[in-house]
Scaffold this active site. Structure first.
Site, PDB file in Angstrom:
ATOM      1  N   PHE A 136     -61.572  24.518  38.902  1.00 47.31           N
ATOM      2  CA  PHE A 136     -60.255  24.453  38.270  1.00 47.31           C
ATOM      3  C   PHE A 136     -60.079  23.085  37.635  1.00 47.31           C
ATOM      4  O   PHE A 136     -60.188  22.062  38.315  1.00 47.31           O
ATOM      5  CB  PHE A 136     -59.117  24.700  39.261  1.00 47.31           C
ATOM      6  CG  PHE A 136     -57.766  24.637  38.587  1.00 47.31           C
ATOM      7  CD1 PHE A 136     -57.276  25.728  37.880  1.00 47.31           C
ATOM      8  CD2 PHE A 136     -57.008  23.477  38.617  1.00 47.31           C
ATOM      9  CE1 PHE A 136     -56.050  25.669  37.223  1.00 47.31           C
ATOM     10  CE2 PHE A 136     -55.775  23.412  37.958  1.00 47.31           C
ATOM     11  CZ  PHE A 136     -55.293  24.504  37.264  1.00 47.31           C
ATOM     12  N   ASP A 223     -64.220  15.380  38.539  1.00 43.85           N
ATOM     13  CA  ASP A 223     -62.769  15.612  38.551  1.00 43.85           C
ATOM     14  C   ASP A 223     -62.259  15.336  39.968  1.00 43.85           C
ATOM     15  O   ASP A 223     -62.427  16.141  40.871  1.00 43.85           O
ATOM     16  CB  ASP A 223     -62.508  17.063  38.123  1.00 43.85           C
ATOM     17  CG  ASP A 223     -61.032  17.446  38.128  1.00 43.85           C
ATOM     18  OD1 ASP A 223     -60.213  16.670  38.663  1.00 43.85           O
ATOM     19  OD2 ASP A 223     -60.707  18.535  37.615  1.00 43.85           O
ATOM     20  N   LYS A 252     -52.682  13.716  40.117  1.00 49.36           N
ATOM     21  CA  LYS A 252     -51.962  14.101  41.340  1.00 49.36           C
ATOM     22  C   LYS A 252     -51.479  12.944  42.218  1.00 49.36           C
ATOM     23  O   LYS A 252     -50.399  12.440  42.009  1.00 49.36           O
ATOM     24  CB  LYS A 252     -52.784  15.111  42.137  1.00 49.36           C
ATOM     25  CG  LYS A 252     -52.887  16.464  41.427  1.00 49.36           C
ATOM     26  CD  LYS A 252     -53.158  17.630  42.357  1.00 49.36           C
ATOM     27  CE  LYS A 252     -52.883  18.966  41.695  1.00 49.36           C
ATOM     28  NZ  LYS A 252     -53.991  19.560  40.983  1.00 49.36           N
TER      29      LYS A 252
HETATM   30  C1  PLP Z   1     -54.253  20.135  39.640  1.00 50.07           C
HETATM   31  C2  PLP Z   1     -55.594  19.927  39.082  1.00 50.07           C
HETATM   32  C3  PLP Z   1     -55.792  19.738  37.705  1.00 50.07           C
HETATM   33  C4  PLP Z   1     -54.667  19.856  36.706  1.00 50.07           C
HETATM   34  O1  PLP Z   1     -53.713  18.885  36.885  1.00 50.07           O
HETATM   35  P1  PLP Z   1     -52.289  19.026  36.141  1.00 50.07           P
HETATM   36  O2  PLP Z   1     -51.606  17.726  36.442  1.00 50.07           O
HETATM   37  O3  PLP Z   1     -51.606  20.216  36.742  1.00 50.07           O
HETATM   38  O4  PLP Z   1     -52.559  19.212  34.702  1.00 50.07           O
HETATM   39  C5  PLP Z   1     -57.063  19.475  37.270  1.00 50.07           C
HETATM   40  N1  PLP Z   1     -58.099  19.389  38.115  1.00 50.07           N
HETATM   41  C6  PLP Z   1     -57.944  19.566  39.436  1.00 50.07           C
HETATM   42  C7  PLP Z   1     -59.121  19.432  40.329  1.00 50.07           C
HETATM   43  C8  PLP Z   1     -56.691  19.854  39.964  1.00 50.07           C
HETATM   44  O5  PLP Z   1     -56.553  20.073  41.266  1.00 50.07           O
END
Ligand code: PLP
Length: 404
Positions: A136, A223, A252
């Site tokens: 994701f 990520d 986050k």
């Molecule tokens: C939540 C998340 C995203 C997206 O972040 P947003 O601030 O909602 O755009 C991307 N990568 C990972 C691993 C995430 O958990």
């Protein structure tokens, strides 16, 4: 108190979330209250965002001070705290330069642009990026194309091209999928997959990917939007494997609730973007930078990495003890994750637990249909972790006992 809130009524807000019939009003530490005065223990932390919990005694005055100075200027000018936060992130990561944005998908979108330009700089006209099953990365067109979940992609085609998809923790599949392909420029993945079901990349695998990226001149892009910023007990989850990536998107937990995103780059990626190549209006604004600087300062002062590791291990142990019979029987498949990023996978779908837990005063999430995800604030105490177990585990047992 307030008159009873008529829940589940937001007729003018787009209907993109299956919301619980709860409206929250305020919080303190790991607890939040709804508008009717009911208290909840927060084991979700705004989905791994509220690093310092709610109404933190050190963060709030700092943000109040910042509000009286500047909220936003523009990247036409220097924002002094950008340099303070960038320097800190560089020290903590062993990397070299930072670009600031506001969200996770933006950080990832920027990373994908970096990888493509890295390729173009080498004369690769159609660069390809390796991504993973169950990944994701966000919901923009490029990041949802990189995401490995058809439910998130359905209805939004045509997807962005230039991705090669492989399974996690399988170095032979990665080698096979890229065999003889001169267009590969980067490997892009979460150190611990979050939305996909809390699947950690193994340390050996991370080291093998690092080696492959070095041999083939690919960017290793990790990520850490969800698993980073101290959640696993190290600043960044990949650090458990002793490697350093070339590109690391963050968001986050970085601002403890104030939107802050960042692309952290190492020497091979730090100078790819030149003036005019990338930008954002909100990124790096004075309020968000102050939130990032103070979040890290407070985390260091209060020893929150150690707390995440200790309380996380305590929580995992307590869950395993409470669910021992179910783990043996296989109705609970696995408890996995690191620090305060834990997943409990059941052998059947368990989305109903979210509402049942909320009724009993506990906020959690369920992802990938059958994985209970716990990503609480990093200030959580062992006693609060015990409370999570005491509310959650009986509900798990009850759900598993039902025949359907
Ligand atoms: C939540 C998340 C995203 C997206 O972040 P947003 O601030 O909602 O755009 C991307 N990568 C990972 C691993 C995430 O958990």
């Amino acid at each position: 108190m307030n008159a009873p809130f008529i829940a589940a009524a937001s007729p003018h807000v787009m209907n993109t979330y299956g919301r619980l019939p709860i409206a929250l009003s305020h919080g303190q530490g790991c607890r939040v209250w709804d508008v009717n005065g009911k208290c909840y223990l927060d084991a979700l932390g705004g989905i791994a965002v509220n690093t310092l919990g709610h109404n933190h005694a050190k963060l709030v005055p700092a943000l109040q001070d910042q509000l009286t100075k500047l909220i936003h200027t523009s990247n036409y000018y220097h924002v002094p705290n950008q340099e303070v936060l960038a320097k800190k992130l560089v020290e903590l990561s062993g990397m070299t330069n930072v670009f600031f944005c506001s969200t996770g998908l933006e950080a990832n979108e920027g990373a994908l642009k970096l990888a493509r330009k890295f390729g173009h700089n080498k004369g690769i006209e159609r660069p390809e990026i390796v991504v993973y099953e169950k990944a994701f990365h966000g919901r923009s067109i490029a990041t949802l194309s990189a995401t490995g979940n058809p439910k998130i992609q359905d209805g939004f085609g045509p997807l962005v091209e230039g991705f090669i998809r492989v399974p996690i923790n399988d170095i032979d599949s990665l080698k096979q999928a890229t065999l003889g392909n001169p267009n590969v420029v980067a490997v892009f993945f979460e150190a611990i997959q979050g939305e996909g079901g809390v699947y950690p990349m193994q340390a050996d695998y991370l080291r093998a990917v690092r080696q492959l990226c070095d041999e083939r001149d690919w960017l290793m892009m990790i990520d850490e939007v969800q698993c980073g910023m101290g959640r696993t007990g190290k600043w960044f989850a990949h650090q458990w494997a002793g490697i350093v990536p070339d590109v690391m998107p963050l968001a986050k937990g970085l601002g403890s609730g104030v939107p802050v995103g960042a692309i952290v780059a190492g020497p091979r990626a730090a100078n790819i973007f030149q003036s005019g190549n990338h930008g954002t209006t909100f990124g790096g604004n004075p309020l968000s930078m102050r939130a990032g600087v103070e979040t890290i300062r407070i985390m260091e002062e209060d020893g929150l990495l150690a707390n995440a590791a200790t309380v996380g291990a305590h929580l995992a142990g307590a869950l395993a003890a409470a669910l021992k019979t179910e783990l043996t029987a296989g109705s609970v498949k696995e408890i996995r994750g690191m620090g305060l990023m834990l997943g409990v996978e059941l052998a059947k779908p368990c989305a109903a637990l979210v509402g049942q837990c909320a009724e009993r005063g506990l906020l959690i999430s369920v992802t990938a249909d059958s994985v209970i995800r716990l990503v609480p604030p990093l200030i959580m105490s062992a006693a609060e972790a015990d409370e999570v177990v005491a509310i959650l585990c009986p509900l798990i047992k009850q759900l598993l006992a039902k025949s359907n």
